[in-house]
Design a protein around this motif. Structure first.
Motif, mmCIF file in Angstrom:
data_model
loop_
_atom_site.group_PDB
_atom_site.id
_atom_site.type_symbol
_atom_site.label_atom_id
_atom_site.label_comp_id
_atom_site.label_asym_id
_atom_site.label_seq_id
_atom_site.Cartn_x
_atom_site.Cartn_y
_atom_site.Cartn_z
ATOM 1 N N LEU A 189 9.190 -0.638 -6.959
ATOM 2 C CA LEU A 189 10.457 -1.202 -7.432
ATOM 3 C C LEU A 189 11.143 -2.058 -6.377
ATOM 4 C CD1 LEU A 189 11.940 1.887 -9.327
ATOM 5 C CD2 LEU A 189 10.827 -0.110 -10.317
ATOM 6 N N VAL A 190 10.690 -1.988 -5.126
ATOM 7 C CA VAL A 190 11.357 -2.776 -4.079
ATOM 8 C C VAL A 190 11.133 -4.264 -4.292
ATOM 9 C CG1 VAL A 190 11.185 -0.897 -2.410
ATOM 10 C CG2 VAL A 190 9.381 -2.626 -2.510
ATOM 11 N N LEU A 227 18.154 4.793 1.474
ATOM 12 C CA LEU A 227 18.613 5.121 0.127
ATOM 13 C C LEU A 227 17.504 5.744 -0.715
ATOM 14 C CD1 LEU A 227 21.027 2.188 -0.743
ATOM 15 C CD2 LEU A 227 21.531 4.477 0.036
ATOM 16 N N VAL A 228 16.255 5.337 -0.516
ATOM 17 C CA VAL A 228 15.149 5.991 -1.218
ATOM 18 C C VAL A 228 15.015 7.441 -0.753
ATOM 19 C CG1 VAL A 228 12.637 6.005 -1.510
ATOM 20 C CG2 VAL A 228 13.887 3.869 -1.722
ATOM 21 N N THR A 229 15.251 7.690 0.541
ATOM 22 C CA THR A 229 15.226 9.060 1.057
ATOM 23 C C THR A 229 16.327 9.900 0.422
ATOM 24 O OG1 THR A 229 14.316 8.294 3.169
ATOM 25 C CG2 THR A 229 15.354 10.466 3.136
ATOM 26 N N PHE A 230 17.530 9.363 0.334
ATOM 27 C CA PHE A 230 18.622 10.079 -0.334
ATOM 28 C C PHE A 230 18.268 10.392 -1.786
ATOM 29 C CE2 PHE A 230 22.134 8.188 2.584
ATOM 30 C CZ PHE A 230 21.708 9.034 3.591
ATOM 31 N N ILE A 236 23.736 11.282 -6.824
ATOM 32 C CA ILE A 236 22.462 10.581 -6.644
ATOM 33 C C ILE A 236 21.605 10.701 -7.897
ATOM 34 C CG2 ILE A 236 20.310 10.557 -5.342
ATOM 35 C CD1 ILE A 236 22.631 9.419 -3.787
ATOM 36 N N ARG A 237 21.558 11.872 -8.502
ATOM 37 C CA ARG A 237 20.728 12.047 -9.697
ATOM 38 C C ARG A 237 21.306 11.309 -10.908
ATOM 39 N NH1 ARG A 237 18.738 17.471 -11.576
ATOM 40 N NH2 ARG A 237 20.946 18.052 -11.614
ATOM 41 N N GLY A 238 22.580 10.972 -10.860
ATOM 42 C CA GLY A 238 23.182 10.261 -11.976
ATOM 43 C C GLY A 238 23.100 8.755 -11.872
ATOM 44 N N VAL A 239 22.481 8.239 -10.794
ATOM 45 C CA VAL A 239 22.387 6.793 -10.584
ATOM 46 C C VAL A 239 20.908 6.396 -10.571
ATOM 47 C CG1 VAL A 239 22.911 4.903 -8.992
ATOM 48 C CG2 VAL A 239 24.510 6.806 -9.247
ATOM 49 N N PRO A 240 20.513 5.366 -11.316
ATOM 50 C CA PRO A 240 19.098 4.933 -11.289
ATOM 51 C C PRO A 240 18.694 4.443 -9.906
ATOM 52 C CG PRO A 240 20.278 3.961 -13.147
ATOM 53 C CD PRO A 240 21.311 4.603 -12.269
ATOM 54 N N LEU A 241 17.408 4.580 -9.598
ATOM 55 C CA LEU A 241 16.903 4.131 -8.302
ATOM 56 C C LEU A 241 17.084 2.627 -8.121
ATOM 57 C CD1 LEU A 241 15.444 4.649 -5.647
ATOM 58 C CD2 LEU A 241 13.271 4.506 -6.868
ATOM 59 N N ILE A 242 16.939 1.868 -9.200
ATOM 60 C CA ILE A 242 17.100 0.419 -9.093
ATOM 61 C C ILE A 242 18.517 0.072 -8.637
ATOM 62 C CG2 ILE A 242 17.121 -1.724 -10.422
ATOM 63 C CD1 ILE A 242 14.926 -0.588 -12.142
ATOM 64 N N LEU A 261 18.695 0.566 -4.981
ATOM 65 C CA LEU A 261 18.004 -0.494 -4.245
ATOM 66 C C LEU A 261 18.862 -1.750 -4.170
ATOM 67 C CD1 LEU A 261 14.363 -0.073 -5.601
ATOM 68 C CD2 LEU A 261 15.254 0.618 -3.386
ATOM 69 N N PHE A 262 19.525 -2.090 -5.270
ATOM 70 C CA PHE A 262 20.429 -3.230 -5.226
ATOM 71 C C PHE A 262 21.603 -2.962 -4.283
ATOM 72 C CE2 PHE A 262 18.477 -4.664 -9.275
ATOM 73 C CZ PHE A 262 18.201 -5.965 -8.888
ATOM 74 N N THR A 263 22.046 -1.717 -4.231
ATOM 75 C CA THR A 263 23.097 -1.365 -3.274
ATOM 76 C C THR A 263 22.614 -1.578 -1.850
ATOM 77 O OG1 THR A 263 23.998 0.271 -4.815
ATOM 78 C CG2 THR A 263 24.614 0.482 -2.498
#
Length: 491
Positions: free
Chosen positions: A430-431, A362-365, A327-333, A336-338
């Motif tokens: 960002l949503v 996913l934002v919670t994760f 999770i820390r290695g993937v951008p939040l954007i 969100l697209f996922t």
């Protein structure tokens, strides 16, 4: 031999220190002019602030609040302050404030998100100020008064709010009576408000989305099943296995049984309100739904992940480390697209998984992974003697964590946790990239696209920025209060 001619017989009264050693002069000398470099930086800073105020203040003071379009704003400003004068067109905020707050939520139902927002503060009161009768009562009382005024103001601005609401004026009356009753509970038994806190997620969901009342009741029944199975099996299976059994039982209820039971109940007793689709959510309503839900859910998840990463069980540790690092290695954007595009492909056919719910999960994760590392830092900062003291007292693992280890680790981690929460709340903007109408980009783009406000720029961003600042500043001040309250090392 010389004799003393005078000896004072009484003590001198206390004297005030010199002017240079007290008050504003002392503060300025110690903080602003303590060295040549600080003096230079202070002078430069004063000049920069003066120039900014000099250029921005006329624009702010020439603002117009009553106009129906940007050209009309400019005409009024030139008529008042002369040709070529500029000023802020706050009339846009006055005309479109409801879109920034509620998005495209039906106007006749504005009372529902308003009441949900007010009840959120009442539900937070016993969590933020546990057992403090005075603060809980004051907080609930202020919320009651402000909510009453807000509902009256909304009703005056949008008369159809009363005429077309689900229950008309009675709904508003029930809202005020409910808040007054919760204020009385806060005064008589402040700890009893925790029951309302546990029920609030279902109440808030029902107020915002509406529909059949049996849906939220069925969801609460799933949690009741989880607690029942856990209590039934804890003695024989232990905490971890009993929790897993409770989660499995609740999942079976939610995924396979609940819809049939609640559907049958609704066909027999059709109680409900007007359903609102997630596409109509927007503005700060959307930001608070995503931000508050993710904050509330990510903290316990982060605690479990932090404990799992420090566990001696290889499987638990590997799963926790893998989750956190991925999770820390993937951008939040990307996440969100996922949530918006890819997640639907992994669900069964004809599955209607709400977009806002996918984003919240996913934002919670994402937040839980960062919270886990913050809490792990707090756990690592505790001396080994605390763990040994818990063992010496004969406490098992979960008792030691609940009574000794975790309270100290959370106290150390408060600044990092609140910093992550503030970042998470701001990242809700960002949503807009996945088609949701957040207040900063989504709603502002819609407003600026309207022909009457085409060309407006600074005013919507200033308005949204002030609200975000008020929310984030409040969280920061509460964290400072909590640090002072829990600081016991020098008492």
């Amino acid at each position: 031999m010389t004799q003393a001619t005078f000896v004072r017989k009484e003590m001198l009264a206390p004297q005030e220190p010199p002017v240079s050693e007290r008050g504003a002069i002392k503060w300025a000398r110690e903080n602003l002019f303590s060295s040549p470099l600080n003096s230079l930086l202070t002078v430069v800073g004063i000049v920069v602030v003066f120039m900014l105020i000099k250029s921005a203040l006329p624009w702010l003071l020439h603002g117009v609040w009553n106009a129906s379009s940007l050209p009309e704003c400019r005409e009024i400003i030139e008529a008042r302050y002369g040709e070529g004068a500029t000023g802020a067109c706050w009339a846009m905020v006055r005309e479109r404030w409801h879109q920034y707050l509620y998005g495209f939520y039906p106007q006749e139902l504005f009372w529902r998100p308003t009441l949900a927002f007010a009840l959120m503060f009442v539900a937070l009161a016993p969590v933020l100020y546990l057992g403090n009768r005075t603060v809980n009562t004051i907080m609930a009382g202020i919320v009651t008064v402000l909510t009453t005024l807000a509902l009256v103001g909304v009703a005056m601005a949008f008369p159809q709010t009363i005429a077309g609401a689900d229950a008309g004026f009675g709904a508003l009356l029930v809202a005020v009576v409910l808040l007054a009753a919760l204020t009385a509970v806060a005064w008589l038994a402040p700890r009893k408000l925790l029951i309302f806190t546990l029920l609030y997620p279902a109440i808030g969901f029902y107020l915002l989305w509406g529909g059949s009342i049996w849906g939220p009741i069925g969801t609460l029944a799933g949690f009741a099943i989880l607690v029942f199975v856990y209590s039934l099996t804890k003695g024989q299976l232990g905490v971890v296995v009993a929790t897993g059994a409770g989660v499995v039982a609740a999942s079976v209820w939610w995924l396979a049984i609940q819809s049939h039971v609640t559907g049958a109940l609704h066909s027999i007793v059709p109680i409900g309100t007007t359903h609102v689709d997630s596409d109509e959510f927007g503005g700060f309503l959307l930001a608070f739904v995503i931000g508050v839900t993710a904050i509330a859910a990510s903290l316990p998840m982060g605690i479990l992940l932090a404990l799992g990463r420090r566990s001696d069980m290889p499987l638990i540790k590997a799963l926790s480390v893998g989750f956190i690092e991925f999770i820390r290695g993937v951008p939040l954007i990307t996440m969100l697209f996922t949530a918006s595009l890819l997640l639907q492909y992994f669900l069964p056919p004809r599955t209607n998984f709400d977009l806002i719910l996918r984003v919240i999960i996913l934002v919670t994760f994402f937040s839980a992974a960062y919270i886990a590392e913050v809490i792990r830092g707090g756990l690592a900062a505790l001396p080994r003697g605390q763990y040994e003291a818990a063992d010496a007292l004969g406490l098992d693992y979960w008792q030691a964590q609940r009574l000794i280890i975790m309270p100290q680790a959370l106290k150390i981690s408060i600044p990092g946790i609140v910093s992550s929460f503030i970042g998470l709340f701001k990242d809700t903007t960002l949503v807009a990239l996945v088609g949701l109408h957040d207040p900063l980009q989504g709603v502002t783009k819609v407003v600026r696209a309207a022909i009457e406000w085409k060309g407006i720029y600074w005013e919507p961003y200033i308005f949204v920025g002030l609200i975000f600042f008020a929310c984030c500043f409040s969280m920061s001040r509460y964290s400072m209060y909590l640090e002072r309250k829990l600081k016991r090392d020098h008492r």
